[in-house]
Design a protein around this motif. Structure first.
Motif, PDB file in Angstrom:
ATOM      1  N   VAL A 184      29.611  59.874 -41.757  1.00  0.00           N
ATOM      2  CA  VAL A 184      28.290  59.717 -42.364  1.00  0.00           C
ATOM      3  C   VAL A 184      27.370  58.856 -41.509  1.00  0.00           C
ATOM      4  CG1 VAL A 184      29.238  60.001 -44.666  1.00  0.00           C
ATOM      5  CG2 VAL A 184      28.909  57.701 -43.758  1.00  0.00           C
ATOM      6  N   GLU A 185      27.922  58.092 -40.565  1.00  0.00           N
ATOM      7  CA  GLU A 185      27.072  57.243 -39.735  1.00  0.00           C
ATOM      8  C   GLU A 185      26.156  58.056 -38.815  1.00  0.00           C
ATOM      9  OE1 GLU A 185      26.064  54.082 -39.258  1.00  0.00           O
ATOM     10  OE2 GLU A 185      26.950  53.806 -41.215  1.00  0.00           O
ATOM     11  N   VAL A 186      26.487  59.318 -38.591  1.00  0.00           N
ATOM     12  CA  VAL A 186      25.610  60.141 -37.757  1.00  0.00           C
ATOM     13  C   VAL A 186      24.583  60.891 -38.590  1.00  0.00           C
ATOM     14  CG1 VAL A 186      27.394  60.417 -36.001  1.00  0.00           C
ATOM     15  CG2 VAL A 186      27.161  62.152 -37.787  1.00  0.00           C
ATOM     16  N   VAL A 187      24.583  60.653 -39.907  1.00  0.00           N
ATOM     17  CA  VAL A 187      23.645  61.339 -40.808  1.00  0.00           C
ATOM     18  C   VAL A 187      22.560  60.372 -41.249  1.00  0.00           C
ATOM     19  CG1 VAL A 187      23.394  62.627 -42.949  1.00  0.00           C
ATOM     20  CG2 VAL A 187      25.509  62.810 -41.628  1.00  0.00           C
ATOM     21  N   PRO A 188      21.295  60.602 -40.898  1.00  0.00           N
ATOM     22  CA  PRO A 188      20.223  59.710 -41.326  1.00  0.00           C
ATOM     23  C   PRO A 188      20.126  59.643 -42.844  1.00  0.00           C
ATOM     24  CG  PRO A 188      19.461  61.180 -39.588  1.00  0.00           C
ATOM     25  CD  PRO A 188      20.801  61.678 -40.021  1.00  0.00           C
ATOM     26  N   GLY A 189      20.036  58.416 -43.361  1.00  0.00           N
ATOM     27  CA  GLY A 189      19.894  58.225 -44.795  1.00  0.00           C
ATOM     28  C   GLY A 189      21.180  57.880 -45.495  1.00  0.00           C
ATOM     29  N   VAL A 190      22.341  58.106 -44.862  1.00  0.00           N
ATOM     30  CA  VAL A 190      23.629  57.817 -45.488  1.00  0.00           C
ATOM     31  C   VAL A 190      24.227  56.585 -44.826  1.00  0.00           C
ATOM     32  CG1 VAL A 190      25.873  58.735 -46.152  1.00  0.00           C
ATOM     33  CG2 VAL A 190      23.940  60.280 -45.865  1.00  0.00           C
ATOM     34  N   SER A 191      24.623  55.621 -45.629  1.00  0.00           N
ATOM     35  CA  SER A 191      25.101  54.337 -45.124  1.00  0.00           C
ATOM     36  C   SER A 191      26.617  54.321 -44.983  1.00  0.00           C
ATOM     37  CB  SER A 191      24.670  53.209 -46.079  1.00  0.00           C
ATOM     38  OG  SER A 191      25.381  52.030 -45.813  1.00  0.00           O
ATOM     39  N   GLY A 192      27.103  53.972 -43.788  1.00  0.00           N
ATOM     40  CA  GLY A 192      28.529  53.797 -43.598  1.00  0.00           C
ATOM     41  C   GLY A 192      29.074  52.675 -44.449  1.00  0.00           C
ATOM     42  N   GLY A 193      28.263  51.630 -44.656  1.00  0.00           N
ATOM     43  CA  GLY A 193      28.678  50.537 -45.525  1.00  0.00           C
ATOM     44  C   GLY A 193      28.883  50.993 -46.951  1.00  0.00           C
ATOM     45  N   THR A 194      28.039  51.907 -47.415  1.00  0.00           N
ATOM     46  CA  THR A 194      28.203  52.441 -48.757  1.00  0.00           C
ATOM     47  C   THR A 194      29.508  53.215 -48.882  1.00  0.00           C
ATOM     48  OG1 THR A 194      25.814  52.613 -49.099  1.00  0.00           O
ATOM     49  CG2 THR A 194      27.206  53.977 -50.491  1.00  0.00           C
ATOM     50  N   VAL A 195      29.815  54.037 -47.879  1.00  0.00           N
ATOM     51  CA  VAL A 195      31.055  54.822 -47.913  1.00  0.00           C
ATOM     52  C   VAL A 195      32.265  53.894 -47.834  1.00  0.00           C
ATOM     53  CG1 VAL A 195      32.398  56.615 -46.751  1.00  0.00           C
ATOM     54  CG2 VAL A 195      29.924  56.838 -46.947  1.00  0.00           C
ATOM     55  N   ALA A 196      32.166  52.824 -47.027  1.00  0.00           N
ATOM     56  CA  ALA A 196      33.260  51.844 -46.966  1.00  0.00           C
ATOM     57  C   ALA A 196      33.483  51.220 -48.341  1.00  0.00           C
ATOM     58  CB  ALA A 196      32.943  50.763 -45.939  1.00  0.00           C
ATOM     59  N   LEU A 197      32.393  51.000 -49.068  1.00  0.00           N
ATOM     60  CA  LEU A 197      32.500  50.467 -50.429  1.00  0.00           C
ATOM     61  C   LEU A 197      33.160  51.488 -51.354  1.00  0.00           C
ATOM     62  CD1 LEU A 197      31.548  47.811 -51.832  1.00  0.00           C
ATOM     63  CD2 LEU A 197      29.523  49.065 -52.569  1.00  0.00           C
ATOM     64  N   ILE A 198      32.782  52.759 -51.195  1.00  0.00           N
ATOM     65  CA  ILE A 198      33.325  53.819 -52.039  1.00  0.00           C
ATOM     66  C   ILE A 198      34.827  53.968 -51.828  1.00  0.00           C
ATOM     67  CG2 ILE A 198      33.328  56.311 -52.476  1.00  0.00           C
ATOM     68  CD1 ILE A 198      30.343  56.295 -51.721  1.00  0.00           C
TER      69      ILE A 198
END
Length: 305
Positions: free
Chosen positions: A27-41
């Motif tokens: 997701v880090e290569v997708v504008p608008g999607v946060s890697g930090g958010t996915v790490a939280l998920i």
């Protein structure tokens, strides 16, 4: 902020952590999607923040080695990193970024509205995580902070994007130092910040073409930005846990502006189109995936928060 993780002794744990890292990196290569958010998920956020803080301090301890004072501080911080978790997560992240630059980015370019709908649904559903972690600690002041953060994120993600085809390397380093902070802050997208700087497509091309000077400048800027930011973030999370959760909630909410499916070529929002029903269905599917992961994590450790 406790991570919802499976048993460390499980034989499938390294594979699961590799998958977690792959999701974060993708997701880090997708504008608008946060890697930090996915790490939280996926339940590794605080583990990665703690590891990054120790690694930064281990690097600072190298100064003791150069001055002949020994490497005790460096060894102590390196030993404090939970390598069983961090190593496979980092491997997955690196592999996913390299593959995502070739595979995921073209998919986003070919089907922008559909991919934004899916990711928007995922981020919207992931709001349940910081909201649930904060629980009964919500107050009107924290709600106001979350609303302010949401407004700020909404304004930033509404900025028109551009592209710089041949940027000076100093600009690359500065942009990287800012974008990498978004990697560790849920709700902020590093790829989107690169888009704002006009370096998103240029960076993808540099990665695909193995442009060593560009990649080196980007790496140096990222290391500097991370070293300056991660210890501050770790301190804030420790001392102002509830406030930071409220802030993260607002940032995640406001960042949904970047994932509105209908946009023009520079990112300005457009009215919903005739494909609204199908895109809403895709958003619902993305949300269902996240809620399923959250439910699975809750079953793995029902007493965790």
């Amino acid at each position: 902020m406790a991570d919802h993780l499976a048993d460390h002794r499980s034989p499938v744990r390294p594979a699961l952590d590799l998958l977690r890292g792959t999701l974060i990196g993708a997701v880090e290569v997708v504008p608008g999607v946060s890697g930090g958010t996915v790490a939280l998920i996926v339940g590794v956020y605080s583990t990665l923040i703690d590891a990054a803080s120790h690694l930064v301090r281990a690097a600072l301890g190298l100064g003791d080695v150069l001055r002949g004072r020994g490497a005790n501080r460096t060894r102590r911080h390196l030993a404090a990193v939970r390598w069983r978790v961090v190593a496979p997560v980092l491997i997955g992240m690196v592999l996913a970024v390299l593959l995502g630059a070739r595979l995921l980015a073209p998919l986003v370019e070919a089907h922008p509205a559909a991919t934004r709908a899916v990711f928007g649904g995922m981020i919207a559903a992931s709001l349940v995580i910081p909201i649930r972690l904060l629980g009964r600690a919500w107050t009107w002041r924290r709600a106001a902070l979350a609303a302010s953060a949401a407004g700020a994120a909404f304004l930033v993600t509404g900025l028109p994007s551009s592209s710089v085809t041949d940027p000076p390397l100093i600009l690359v380093a500065v942009a990287a130092s800012v974008a990498v902070c978004a990697l560790v802050m849920p709700g902020l997208s590093g790829a989107f910040l690169l888009l704002v700087f006009g370096l998103y497509e240029t960076t993808l091309v540099a990665v695909n073409e193995r442009n060593v000077p560009y990649i080196a400048a980007f790496a140096i800027g990222a290391i500097v930005g991370l070293s300056l930011f991660v210890n501050l973030l770790r301190l804030l999370l420790a001392r102002f846990h509830e406030v930071m959760l409220a802030l993260m909630t607002g940032l995640m909410l406001g960042s949904l502006r970047a994932l509105w499916p209908w946009q023009d070529e520079v990112g300005r929002a457009l009215p919903a189109g005739e494909d609204a029903v199908s895109l809403v269905a895709l958003a619902a599917a993305g949300a269902a995936v996240v809620l399923g992961v959250v439910a699975m994590q809750s079953r793995l450790q029902p007493g965790s928060r």
